[in-house]
Design an enzyme around this catalytic site. Sequence first.
Site, short mmCIF file in Angstrom:
data_model
loop_
_atom_site.label_atom_id
_atom_site.label_comp_id
_atom_site.label_asym_id
_atom_site.label_seq_id
_atom_site.Cartn_x
_atom_site.Cartn_y
_atom_site.Cartn_z
CG HIS A 1 36.11 39.83 46.41
ND1 HIS A 1 35.08 39.41 45.61
CD2 HIS A 1 36.15 38.96 47.44
CE1 HIS A 1 34.52 38.34 46.14
NE2 HIS A 1 35.14 38.05 47.25
CD GLU B 1 32.70 32.81 43.89
OE1 GLU B 1 32.00 32.20 44.72
OE2 GLU B 1 33.54 33.65 44.22
CG ASP C 1 33.21 29.66 49.04
OD1 ASP C 1 34.46 29.61 49.00
OD2 ASP C 1 32.54 30.42 48.31
CG ASP D 1 37.47 31.76 46.93
OD1 ASP D 1 36.78 30.92 47.51
OD2 ASP D 1 37.05 32.88 46.56
CD GLU E 1 35.15 30.41 44.70
OE1 GLU E 1 34.57 30.05 45.75
OE2 GLU E 1 35.60 31.55 44.50
CG HIS F 1 36.42 36.94 43.50
ND1 HIS F 1 37.51 36.70 44.27
CD2 HIS F 1 35.54 35.94 43.78
CE1 HIS F 1 37.32 35.62 45.00
NE2 HIS F 1 36.13 35.13 44.72
MN MN Z 1 34.72 31.04 47.55
MN MN Z 2 35.26 33.38 45.57
#
Ligand code: MN
Ligand code: MN
Length: 305
Positions: free
Chosen positions: A171, A196, A89, A100, A289, A163
């Site tokens: 976030h 995600e 990630d 992200d 994600e 998020h």
């Molecule tokens: Mn992530």
């Molecule tokens: Mn994330």
Amino acid sequence: MPYNNKHESYKYYKKAGEIAFSIIKDVEKILKPGASVLDIVEWVEKEILKRGGSHAFPCNLSINEVAAHDTARIDDNRILKEGDVVKIDIGVHINGYIADTAKTIIVGAKNKKKDKLVKASKEALEEAISKIRPGIKSNEIGRVIEDTIRSYDLKPIVNLTGHFLERYKLHTNKVLFNIYTRHYFEIKENDVIAIEPFATDGYGKVVDEAEALIFRYLTRKPVRNIYARRLLDYIERNYPYLPFSERWLGKMMSKINLYAALRELINIKSIYAYNILREKARGLVSQAEHTVIVKRDGCEIITLA
Ligand code: MN
Ligand code: MN
């Protein structure tokens, strides 16, 4: 804030997304049996800078029943084994605009059961993305994710969420559940969302491990211990908004002083600790994600070239 093609922030999101995508594509080549966790994580973080981005958070590398928030420790000696289910990630930002993205890779030879686990979260993500447009209810996205994962005879992880992102904010207070919920809100044009889904053959929930390797600055508090004060000054100066790892502080002081200082800053709530998250029944976990920008008639995936 409009993210039309002429807007500066849109260009930054796109650039961050391109860098994140190119690295997560390349990392597959080094995820082999015998590869070291520390080498992989350091390679990713070095590539982010080399390709023109900044770190939005430490590279997460979470294995098997660990769902998220794991990364290499200082002097980590873990080695990847054949069959490990590895979630990578990564977060890249340009001027605070964050991309992200994450994917799951099975180390070594193909395995039917584990491939199914990987496919479940990946397909749930694709289904969710295909539904995103202004006006859609957040719980409809949760429903699509849940249904897709259950169609594989697996469970979504109920307490891990997507998020919303804003500049220098990984976030916001808005989250996107991976299950159907009674409560909902409407998705709006120009929202930036990290979606995600997590799938597991375990219980469907994560629990905190005692250990944390990733932290975030919260607020200034009076600190008596000299090492804790030095550390807090350093964190305020270098990581005022986004998460950092203990590895990034490793050269500041001896390991024993660093751990004591981190512990004190956590206790007085000057920093937040992201505990390592493990599946409750120690089931295997997969994650997929992407970060998307909501457009008038759908959305644009910025972490896909
Ligand atoms: Mn992530
Ligand atoms: Mn994330």
